[in-house]
Write a protein that holds these residues in place. Structure first.
Motif, PDB file in Angstrom:
ATOM      1  N   LEU A  82      -2.691  12.647  -5.665  1.00 21.33           N
ATOM      2  CA  LEU A  82      -1.498  12.316  -6.433  1.00 21.33           C
ATOM      3  C   LEU A  82      -1.724  11.092  -7.312  1.00 21.33           C
ATOM      4  O   LEU A  82      -1.260  11.043  -8.461  1.00 21.33           O
ATOM      5  CB  LEU A  82      -0.325  12.070  -5.487  1.00 21.33           C
ATOM      6  N   ALA A  83      -2.441  10.092  -6.784  1.00 26.81           N
ATOM      7  CA  ALA A  83      -2.721   8.888  -7.562  1.00 26.81           C
ATOM      8  C   ALA A  83      -3.531   9.226  -8.802  1.00 26.81           C
ATOM      9  O   ALA A  83      -3.257   8.736  -9.907  1.00 26.81           O
ATOM     10  CB  ALA A  83      -3.453   7.866  -6.702  1.00 26.81           C
ATOM     11  N   VAL A  84      -4.531  10.078  -8.637  1.00 32.20           N
ATOM     12  CA  VAL A  84      -5.362  10.483  -9.772  1.00 32.20           C
ATOM     13  C   VAL A  84      -4.533  11.242 -10.795  1.00 32.20           C
ATOM     14  O   VAL A  84      -4.665  11.044 -12.012  1.00 32.20           O
ATOM     15  CB  VAL A  84      -6.553  11.332  -9.285  1.00 32.20           C
ATOM     16  N   ARG A  85      -3.636  12.105 -10.316  1.00 35.06           N
ATOM     17  CA  ARG A  85      -2.826  12.915 -11.231  1.00 35.06           C
ATOM     18  C   ARG A  85      -1.893  12.076 -12.089  1.00 35.06           C
ATOM     19  O   ARG A  85      -1.620  12.426 -13.245  1.00 35.06           O
ATOM     20  CB  ARG A  85      -2.014  13.942 -10.440  1.00 35.06           C
ATOM     21  N   ILE A  86      -1.373  10.961 -11.546  1.00 34.33           N
ATOM     22  CA  ILE A  86      -0.443  10.138 -12.325  1.00 34.33           C
ATOM     23  C   ILE A  86      -1.140   8.952 -12.977  1.00 34.33           C
ATOM     24  O   ILE A  86      -0.480   8.075 -13.538  1.00 34.33           O
ATOM     25  CB  ILE A  86       0.726   9.647 -11.455  1.00 34.33           C
ATOM     26  N   GLY A  87      -2.486   8.918 -12.884  1.00 35.26           N
ATOM     27  CA  GLY A  87      -3.244   7.870 -13.554  1.00 35.26           C
ATOM     28  C   GLY A  87      -3.199   6.520 -12.875  1.00 35.26           C
ATOM     29  O   GLY A  87      -3.385   5.484 -13.526  1.00 35.26           O
ATOM     30  N   GLN A  88      -2.950   6.491 -11.558  1.00 32.84           N
ATOM     31  CA  GLN A  88      -2.896   5.242 -10.801  1.00 32.84           C
ATOM     32  C   GLN A  88      -4.138   5.094  -9.937  1.00 32.84           C
ATOM     33  O   GLN A  88      -4.648   6.085  -9.405  1.00 32.84           O
ATOM     34  CB  GLN A  88      -1.660   5.225  -9.900  1.00 32.84           C
ATOM     35  N   PRO A  89      -4.663   3.876  -9.763  1.00 34.19           N
ATOM     36  CA  PRO A  89      -5.757   3.693  -8.798  1.00 34.19           C
ATOM     37  C   PRO A  89      -5.262   4.018  -7.391  1.00 34.19           C
ATOM     38  O   PRO A  89      -4.149   3.615  -7.022  1.00 34.19           O
ATOM     39  CB  PRO A  89      -6.095   2.197  -8.919  1.00 34.19           C
ATOM     40  N   PRO A  90      -6.021   4.749  -6.594  1.00 35.32           N
ATOM     41  CA  PRO A  90      -5.594   5.044  -5.222  1.00 35.32           C
ATOM     42  C   PRO A  90      -5.296   3.787  -4.408  1.00 35.32           C
ATOM     43  O   PRO A  90      -4.481   3.827  -3.479  1.00 35.32           O
ATOM     44  CB  PRO A  90      -6.788   5.815  -4.642  1.00 35.32           C
ATOM     45  N   SER A  91      -5.923   2.659  -4.781  1.00 35.62           N
ATOM     46  CA  SER A  91      -5.708   1.411  -4.040  1.00 35.62           C
ATOM     47  C   SER A  91      -4.262   0.933  -4.115  1.00 35.62           C
ATOM     48  O   SER A  91      -3.810   0.171  -3.261  1.00 35.62           O
ATOM     49  CB  SER A  91      -6.633   0.317  -4.573  1.00 35.62           C
ATOM     50  N   ARG A  92      -3.531   1.372  -5.143  1.00 30.89           N
ATOM     51  CA  ARG A  92      -2.142   0.943  -5.293  1.00 30.89           C
ATOM     52  C   ARG A  92      -1.197   1.769  -4.408  1.00 30.89           C
ATOM     53  O   ARG A  92      -0.005   1.440  -4.323  1.00 30.89           O
ATOM     54  CB  ARG A  92      -1.723   1.081  -6.766  1.00 30.89           C
ATOM     55  N   MET A  93      -1.711   2.829  -3.792  1.00 26.63           N
ATOM     56  CA  MET A  93      -0.842   3.701  -2.993  1.00 26.63           C
ATOM     57  C   MET A  93      -1.279   3.818  -1.533  1.00 26.63           C
ATOM     58  O   MET A  93      -0.454   4.078  -0.666  1.00 26.63           O
ATOM     59  CB  MET A  93      -0.792   5.101  -3.616  1.00 26.63           C
ATOM     60  N   LEU A  94      -2.575   3.631  -1.251  1.00 25.80           N
ATOM     61  CA  LEU A  94      -3.068   3.880   0.109  1.00 25.80           C
ATOM     62  C   LEU A  94      -2.648   2.799   1.096  1.00 25.80           C
ATOM     63  O   LEU A  94      -2.292   3.102   2.240  1.00 25.80           O
ATOM     64  CB  LEU A  94      -4.594   4.021   0.091  1.00 25.80           C
ATOM     65  N   MET A  95      -2.682   1.527   0.687  1.00 23.90           N
ATOM     66  CA  MET A  95      -2.272   0.485   1.624  1.00 23.90           C
ATOM     67  C   MET A  95      -0.778   0.569   1.946  1.00 23.90           C
ATOM     68  O   MET A  95      -0.393   0.455   3.125  1.00 23.90           O
ATOM     69  CB  MET A  95      -2.644  -0.895   1.097  1.00 23.90           C
ATOM     70  N   PRO A  96       0.094   0.790   0.960  1.00 22.81           N
ATOM     71  CA  PRO A  96       1.506   1.037   1.310  1.00 22.81           C
ATOM     72  C   PRO A  96       1.684   2.224   2.237  1.00 22.81           C
ATOM     73  O   PRO A  96       2.558   2.212   3.114  1.00 22.81           O
ATOM     74  CB  PRO A  96       2.154   1.282  -0.055  1.00 22.81           C
ATOM     75  N   LEU A  97       0.865   3.254   2.060  1.00 25.01           N
ATOM     76  CA  LEU A  97       0.927   4.426   2.941  1.00 25.01           C
ATOM     77  C   LEU A  97       0.712   4.024   4.396  1.00 25.01           C
ATOM     78  O   LEU A  97       1.461   4.411   5.292  1.00 25.01           O
ATOM     79  CB  LEU A  97      -0.131   5.440   2.512  1.00 25.01           C
ATOM     80  N   THR A  98      -0.328   3.220   4.637  1.00 21.84           N
ATOM     81  CA  THR A  98      -0.652   2.798   6.000  1.00 21.84           C
ATOM     82  C   THR A  98       0.373   1.818   6.553  1.00 21.84           C
ATOM     83  O   THR A  98       0.770   1.914   7.725  1.00 21.84           O
ATOM     84  CB  THR A  98      -2.056   2.166   6.028  1.00 21.84           C
ATOM     85  N   PHE A  99       0.806   0.869   5.734  1.00 18.19           N
ATOM     86  CA  PHE A  99       1.780  -0.112   6.202  1.00 18.19           C
ATOM     87  C   PHE A  99       3.110   0.554   6.559  1.00 18.19           C
ATOM     88  O   PHE A  99       3.739   0.216   7.563  1.00 18.19           O
ATOM     89  CB  PHE A  99       1.998  -1.183   5.137  1.00 18.19           C
ATOM     90  N   ALA A 100       3.537   1.507   5.730  1.00 17.99           N
ATOM     91  CA  ALA A 100       4.777   2.234   6.040  1.00 17.99           C
ATOM     92  C   ALA A 100       4.616   3.060   7.309  1.00 17.99           C
ATOM     93  O   ALA A 100       5.550   3.184   8.109  1.00 17.99           O
ATOM     94  CB  ALA A 100       5.167   3.132   4.868  1.00 17.99           C
ATOM     95  N   GLY A 101       3.412   3.624   7.498  1.00 18.55           N
ATOM     96  CA  GLY A 101       3.144   4.361   8.725  1.00 18.55           C
ATOM     97  C   GLY A 101       3.203   3.470   9.952  1.00 18.55           C
ATOM     98  O   GLY A 101       3.713   3.872  11.011  1.00 18.55           O
ATOM     99  N   SER A 102       2.693   2.243   9.828  1.00 14.13           N
ATOM    100  CA  SER A 102       2.766   1.284  10.943  1.00 14.13           C
ATOM    101  C   SER A 102       4.214   0.983  11.293  1.00 14.13           C
ATOM    102  O   SER A 102       4.582   0.896  12.471  1.00 14.13           O
ATOM    103  CB  SER A 102       2.027  -0.008  10.575  1.00 14.13           C
ATOM    104  N   ALA A 103       5.049   0.822  10.263  1.00 13.24           N
ATOM    105  CA  ALA A 103       6.476   0.595  10.515  1.00 13.24           C
ATOM    106  C   ALA A 103       7.121   1.838  11.120  1.00 13.24           C
ATOM    107  O   ALA A 103       7.950   1.746  12.038  1.00 13.24           O
ATOM    108  CB  ALA A 103       7.177   0.201   9.217  1.00 13.24           C
TER     109      ALA A 103
END
Length: 598
Positions: free
Chosen positions: A124-145
């Motif tokens: 999804l990050a590649v499709r919208i032109g975003q670096p994956p680094s801008r989405m993967l850490m929030p993914l993990t942090f939200a999962g921890s919560a």
């Protein structure tokens, strides 16, 4: 030297070995248990008791339940719904994937949720032109919560609930963690959306993860996959019997081509006369093929499969390469050729160039696209004559949404949640019933269930439970608790909560959060009893702090999972992680005492 002192020395050495990070964590845990036995702090039976603890059994069964939900395509289906409804705006997409990560973490644990969503988020990050680094850490942090939304979200929750029950305060109800978990999830997602672009690096991975969700389309772009291959079986009364392929009159069917002939044993028949049971592989317009079938009294054994339908719930497509010394070297194949176990060769390449509809004598390095039922494709992983480019299991998990057994897996998960929420049976029994049901209904095979269990976690917890018991029974926990009480002073429960949060969170950045909570829980109980504070708010805060492993990549397996795909460095985690952890601390300090009074 008394047992309390010995247990504290062993605790200190255990923490040092964890932080040193040169030995596997499960080995450190086993060495810790052996040390308690060698020094006489615990006897042999007490050392082994941890592996039979209901907590360990329950956690092991959760891995099987997680496997059932993930392997049947439930997570892929959820991801597709996100793509369909969230659009391509970064903010909306990030809210959607982090919210999904939080919910999945509560259901199938943080590691399972991140493993399932990682390829989807990178894509999804590649499709919208975003670096994956801008989405993967929030993914993990939200999962921890999100792991704090239900009792089953993380082993930490189960450990503190068990500790509360043993302390006489009663176990935490199944959904009680959500009182803290919901605001943690909301705040974590909001901080990620608002501050993520400023605090997260714009890094790109050196080796991006493969997007297997569009596997069929990827193969179609690299191979000339034919849409019009029919397999026509020759019966006893067919007028084609005794002829060769060149002798068959195709004049009435000008656009039909006989690609090849295959006998009943699966061998290609280039110039031999057509015999009963042979299969003609032909290509051409449907109408002309239908006329040939009728006129020649043939039987259709396989109609063409469109490229966009190559991957379904029942069948799929994989790419294989012929390795050196393969027994297939020298064998003749052609597109449409049937192989054993209902596998069909649909394309062949040599040196990166398509062979089209030609007969090809296989050589080392040739690449083939093979179509067939998923069980038959899975068997190729054991075949030494071919090398799989991508695992059929990974392709299926990413590309097949809501598989045949998905409804059963969700029903079993829902039943387990009901049992846990109502307290009808002990948690370990609810987990065993769910895992057994998944195996009996063939959602998960026995071997698959064994592979799904993280034996590292099982051994880690089973071997560290004796240490937790030792520092509690020997008085070691009371000594550390006395130090904390002396530091914060009597009658200051909020300061006690702050001290325990800092202790737990600090250890959790370098040591497994599960191991950390096993160590801190008895200390927290002793400190609560020493200050006449209720055990429940103290342990709930320890659960929050135990899940706050956000500052380093080594604090949780999920943090480590995203490091390479996100292109992160060790020092990238603490920037957003420290902001999120501050929110967690404030939330816990405000909400926990309100719900669980001192």
């Amino acid at each position: 030297m008394d047992d309390g002192t010995v247990s504290l020395i062993i605790l200190g050495l255990t923490v040092v070995l964890f932080v040193w990070n040169r030995l596997p964590v499960e080995l450190v845990a086993v060495l810790t248990a052996l040390s308690l036995w060698a020094t006489g702090v615990l006897d042999f039976t007490e050392i082994l008791a941890g592996f039979g603890d209901p907590v360990v059994i329950f956690i092991a069964t959760l891995f099987v339940v997680s496997e059932g939900v993930d392997s049947t395509g439930v997570t892929v289906w959820a991801g597709q719904q996100i793509v369909r409804h969230a659009g391509t705006t970064r903010g909306r997409l990030l809210i959607a994937v982090t919210g999904l990560s939080a919910v999945l973490s509560a259901l199938i644990t943080l590691n399972g949720a991140v493993a399932a969503l990682l390829p989807l988020v990178v894509m999804l990050a590649v499709r919208i032109g975003q670096p994956p680094s801008r989405m993967l850490m929030p993914l993990t942090f939200a999962g921890s919560a999100g792991s704090l939304l239900m009792l089953t979200g993380t082993p930490v929750n189960i450990i503190v609930s068990d500790a509360a029950a043993e302390a006489g305060a009663g176990a935490f109800p199944f959904f009680s963690f959500a009182v803290v978990g919901v605001p943690l999830v909301i705040g974590t997602i909001a901080l990620s959306v608002l501050l993520g672009p400023k605090l997260l690096p714009a890094a790109r991975p050196a080796h991006p993860a493969a997007d297997l969700a569009v596997h069929a389309q990827t193969l179609s772009a690299h191979y000339s996959l034919p849409d019009g291959l029919y397999r026509l079986r020759v019966p006893e009364l067919s007028p084609l019997l005794g002829r060769t392929a060149d002798d068959v009159d195709l004049t009435p069917y000008p656009d039909v081509v006989i690609v090849g002939i295959q006998d009943g044993n699966g061998r290609a028949r280039a110039d031999a006369a057509i015999d009963v049971g042979d299969v003609l592989v032909v290509s051409g317009p449907t109408e002309q093929v239908d006329n040939l079938t009728t006129d020649s009294m043939l039987a259709v054994s396989m109609a063409p499969t469109p490229v966009d339908s190559l991957i379904s719930r029942d069948a799929g497509v994989v790419e294989v390469v012929i390795p050196p010394r393969s027994s297939l070297v020298g064998e003749t194949v052609f597109p449409g050729m049937h192989r054993a176990h209902d596998l069909v060769v649909i394309a062949v390449q040599r040196m990166g160039k398509d062979r089209g509809k030609k007969h090809t004598q296989l050589a080392e390095g040739d690449a083939l696209v093979v179509y067939g039922p998923w069980p038959a494709l899975d068997e190729l992983t054991k075949d030494r004559d071919v090398l799989l480019v991508d695992s059929p299991e990974l392709v299926r998990r990413q590309a097949v949404a809501w598989g045949p057994k998905a409804s059963v897996a969700v029903a079993v998960l829902a039943a387990m949640v009901v049992l846990l929420a109502t307290g009808a049976v002990p948690p370990a029994m609810a987990g065993l019933l769910a895992a057994t049901a998944l195996v009996l209904t063939k959602v998960v095979g026995p071997r698959q269930a064994y592979r799904a269990i993280s034996w590292q976690i099982v051994v880690l917890i089973g071997a560290l439970i004796p240490l937790s018991a030792a520092i509690q029974s020997s008085g070691g926990a009371d000594r550390i608790a006395d130090l904390i009480i002396d530091a914060v002073g009597p009658g200051r429960p909020y300061l006690l909560l702050l001290a325990l949060f800092v202790l737990t969170a600090a250890l959790g950045q370098m040591v497994s959060n599960t191991a950390t909570v096993l160590i801190v829980a008895p200390i927290a109980v002793a400190a609560a009893e020493g200050t006449a504070t209720s055990v429940q708010p103290v342990l709930m805060l320890v659960a929050v702090a135990g899940a706050a492993s956000l500052l380093t990549p080594v604090s949780t397996p999920a943090n480590m999972m995203i490091m390479s795909p996100g292109g992160y460095r060790f020092g990238d985690y603490w920037k957003l992680g420290l902001v999120v952890m501050t929110w967690w601390l404030l939330t816990a300090m405000i909400i926990v005492p309100l719900v669980w009074p001192f």
